[in-house]
Design a protein around this motif. Structure first.
Motif, PDB file in Angstrom:
ATOM      1  N   ASP A  27       0.809  -1.219   0.000  1.00  0.00           N
ATOM      2  CA  ASP A  27       0.000   0.000   0.000  1.00  0.00           C
ATOM      3  C   ASP A  27       0.844   1.271   0.000  1.00  0.00           C
ATOM      4  OD1 ASP A  27      -2.351  -1.438  -0.078  1.00  0.00           O
ATOM      5  OD2 ASP A  27      -2.555  -1.489   2.112  1.00  0.00           O
ATOM      6  N   TRP A  28       1.986   1.245   0.689  1.00  0.00           N
ATOM      7  CA  TRP A  28       2.814   2.450   0.740  1.00  0.00           C
ATOM      8  C   TRP A  28       3.257   2.848  -0.663  1.00  0.00           C
ATOM      9  CZ3 TRP A  28       7.745   3.249  -0.977  1.00  0.00           C
ATOM     10  CH2 TRP A  28       8.467   2.120  -1.342  1.00  0.00           C
ATOM     11  N   TYR A  29       3.593   1.870  -1.508  1.00  0.00           N
ATOM     12  CA  TYR A  29       4.015   2.181  -2.877  1.00  0.00           C
ATOM     13  C   TYR A  29       2.835   2.692  -3.698  1.00  0.00           C
ATOM     14  CZ  TYR A  29       5.838   1.790  -7.591  1.00  0.00           C
ATOM     15  OH  TYR A  29       6.215   2.082  -8.882  1.00  0.00           O
ATOM     16  N   LYS A  30       1.685   2.080  -3.525  1.00  0.00           N
ATOM     17  CA  LYS A  30       0.494   2.508  -4.264  1.00  0.00           C
ATOM     18  C   LYS A  30       0.116   3.948  -3.921  1.00  0.00           C
ATOM     19  CE  LYS A  30      -1.223  -2.105  -4.890  1.00  0.00           C
ATOM     20  NZ  LYS A  30      -1.972  -3.183  -4.369  1.00  0.00           N
ATOM     21  N   PHE A  90      11.855  -1.572  -2.217  1.00  0.00           N
ATOM     22  CA  PHE A  90      10.579  -1.953  -1.603  1.00  0.00           C
ATOM     23  C   PHE A  90      10.721  -2.407  -0.158  1.00  0.00           C
ATOM     24  CE2 PHE A  90       9.524  -2.676  -6.162  1.00  0.00           C
ATOM     25  CZ  PHE A  90       8.513  -1.731  -6.250  1.00  0.00           C
ATOM     26  N   GLY A  91      11.823  -3.081   0.168  1.00  0.00           N
ATOM     27  CA  GLY A  91      12.005  -3.584   1.529  1.00  0.00           C
ATOM     28  C   GLY A  91      12.377  -2.496   2.509  1.00  0.00           C
ATOM     29  N   LEU A  92      13.417  -1.747   2.176  1.00  0.00           N
ATOM     30  CA  LEU A  92      13.894  -0.688   3.068  1.00  0.00           C
ATOM     31  C   LEU A  92      13.279   0.676   2.758  1.00  0.00           C
ATOM     32  CD1 LEU A  92      17.688  -1.649   3.120  1.00  0.00           C
ATOM     33  CD2 LEU A  92      15.967  -2.094   4.902  1.00  0.00           C
ATOM     34  N   ARG A  93      12.654   0.771   1.582  1.00  0.00           N
ATOM     35  CA  ARG A  93      12.057   2.022   1.110  1.00  0.00           C
ATOM     36  C   ARG A  93      13.108   3.135   1.009  1.00  0.00           C
ATOM     37  NH1 ARG A  93       6.551   1.621   4.740  1.00  0.00           N
ATOM     38  NH2 ARG A  93       6.089  -0.493   4.092  1.00  0.00           N
ATOM     39  N   ASN A 141      12.454   5.106 -11.135  1.00  0.00           N
ATOM     40  CA  ASN A 141      12.991   5.241  -9.776  1.00  0.00           C
ATOM     41  C   ASN A 141      13.314   6.705  -9.484  1.00  0.00           C
ATOM     42  OD1 ASN A 141      15.494   3.241  -7.977  1.00  0.00           O
ATOM     43  ND2 ASN A 141      14.514   5.111  -7.328  1.00  0.00           N
ATOM     44  N   LEU A 142      13.997   7.367 -10.422  1.00  0.00           N
ATOM     45  CA  LEU A 142      14.340   8.783 -10.257  1.00  0.00           C
ATOM     46  C   LEU A 142      13.091   9.650 -10.172  1.00  0.00           C
ATOM     47  CD1 LEU A 142      16.465  11.033 -10.144  1.00  0.00           C
ATOM     48  CD2 LEU A 142      16.448  11.043 -12.648  1.00  0.00           C
ATOM     49  N   ALA A 143      12.112   9.375 -11.015  1.00  0.00           N
ATOM     50  CA  ALA A 143      10.870  10.164 -11.004  1.00  0.00           C
ATOM     51  C   ALA A 143      10.134  10.012  -9.678  1.00  0.00           C
ATOM     52  CB  ALA A 143       9.969   9.736 -12.164  1.00  0.00           C
ATOM     53  N   PRO A 153      12.634   6.630   4.627  1.00  0.00           N
ATOM     54  CA  PRO A 153      12.910   5.196   4.546  1.00  0.00           C
ATOM     55  C   PRO A 153      12.212   4.453   5.691  1.00  0.00           C
ATOM     56  CG  PRO A 153      14.951   6.460   4.485  1.00  0.00           C
ATOM     57  CD  PRO A 153      13.849   7.404   4.811  1.00  0.00           C
ATOM     58  N   LEU A 154      12.099   3.153   5.537  1.00  0.00           N
ATOM     59  CA  LEU A 154      11.504   2.322   6.571  1.00  0.00           C
ATOM     60  C   LEU A 154      12.310   2.465   7.842  1.00  0.00           C
ATOM     61  CD1 LEU A 154       9.289   0.178   7.067  1.00  0.00           C
ATOM     62  CD2 LEU A 154      10.993  -1.543   6.460  1.00  0.00           C
ATOM     63  N   ASP A 155      11.629   2.678   8.950  1.00  0.00           N
ATOM     64  CA  ASP A 155      12.292   2.800  10.259  1.00  0.00           C
ATOM     65  C   ASP A 155      12.455   1.406  10.830  1.00  0.00           C
ATOM     66  OD1 ASP A 155      13.214   3.334  12.777  1.00  0.00           O
ATOM     67  OD2 ASP A 155      11.593   4.708  13.330  1.00  0.00           O
TER      68      ASP A 155
END
Length: 159
Positions: A27-30, A90-93, A141-143, A153-155
Motif C-alpha cells: 500500500d505504501w508504494y500505491k 521496496f524492503g527498506l524504502r 525510480n528517479l521520477a 525510509p523504513l524505520d
C-alpha cells in the motif's frame, strides 16, 4: 545452446526475481506519487519473466565460448544488482539508495550486452530488452524520488 546451463542461469534469475515476492510493493508504494507513464502493475511480472528467459538464453549461449570470462562476470554482477534493488527500494524504502544500485545494475547490464554481442549476435540481441527495461526502471525510480521528496525510509527500529 546448453540446456543445463540455461536451467542454471534461469534458476539464478528466479532467485533474483524471488525478492519481488518477498518485498512486495504494498500500500505504501500505491500511495506514492508516480509519473503518468508508469507501467501498469500487470506488466512487471510479464516483462521480468520474458527478460529472465532472454538473459538466461544469452548466458547459456556464451558461457562455454572461448573469451566469455568478462561476459560471465558481468552477467553475475547484473543478477546480483538485480536481486539487490528490490529489497533496497521496496524492503527498506530507500529510494535514493535504490538509485545507486540502479546505476550499477544499468552499467553491468550494458557491459554484459556489449560483451555478449562481441561473442554472439543472438546473445547480444537477447540483452537489448533488458537494457531498455532497466533504463525505464531507472528513470521511474528517479521520477518517484523527485515526486516524493519527503518520503522517509523504513524505520527498522520499529520492526
Amino acid at each position: 545452446m546448453d540446456y543445463i546451463l540455461f536451467a542454471i542461469f534461469l534458476t539464478a534469475c528466479l532467485g533474483a526475481g524471488a525478492t519481488g515476492a518477498v518485498f512486495q510493493p504494498g500500500d505504501w508504494y500505491k500511495s506514492l506519487d508516480k509519473p503518468s507513464w508508469t507501467p501498469p502493475d500487470w506488466a512487471f511480472p510479464v516483462v521480468w519473466t520474458s527478460i529472465y528467459m532472454l538473459i538466461s538464453f544469452a548466458a547459456a549461449r556464451v558461457a562455454g565460448m572461448e573469451g566469455s570470462e568478462y561476459a560471465m562476470a558481468l552477467w553475475a554482477a547484473q543478477i546480483a544488482f538485480n536481486a539487490l534493488w528490490t529489497p533496497v527500494f521496496f524492503g527498506l524504502r530507500r529510494m535514493k539508495g535504490a538509485l545507486i544500485v540502479m546505476v550499477f545494475l544499468w552499467l553491468s547490464v550494458l557491459g554484459c550486452l556489449v560483451a555478449n554481442w562481441q561473442l554472439d549476435f543472438w546473445a547480444g540481441l537477447a540483452m537489448l530488452p533488458y537494457i531498455v527495461w532497466v533504463s525505464v526502471a531507472g528513470i521511474l525510480n528517479l521520477a518517484v524520488v523527485r515526486l516524493n521528496p519527503d518520503l522517509q525510509p523504513l524505520d527498522l527500529s520499529k520492526h
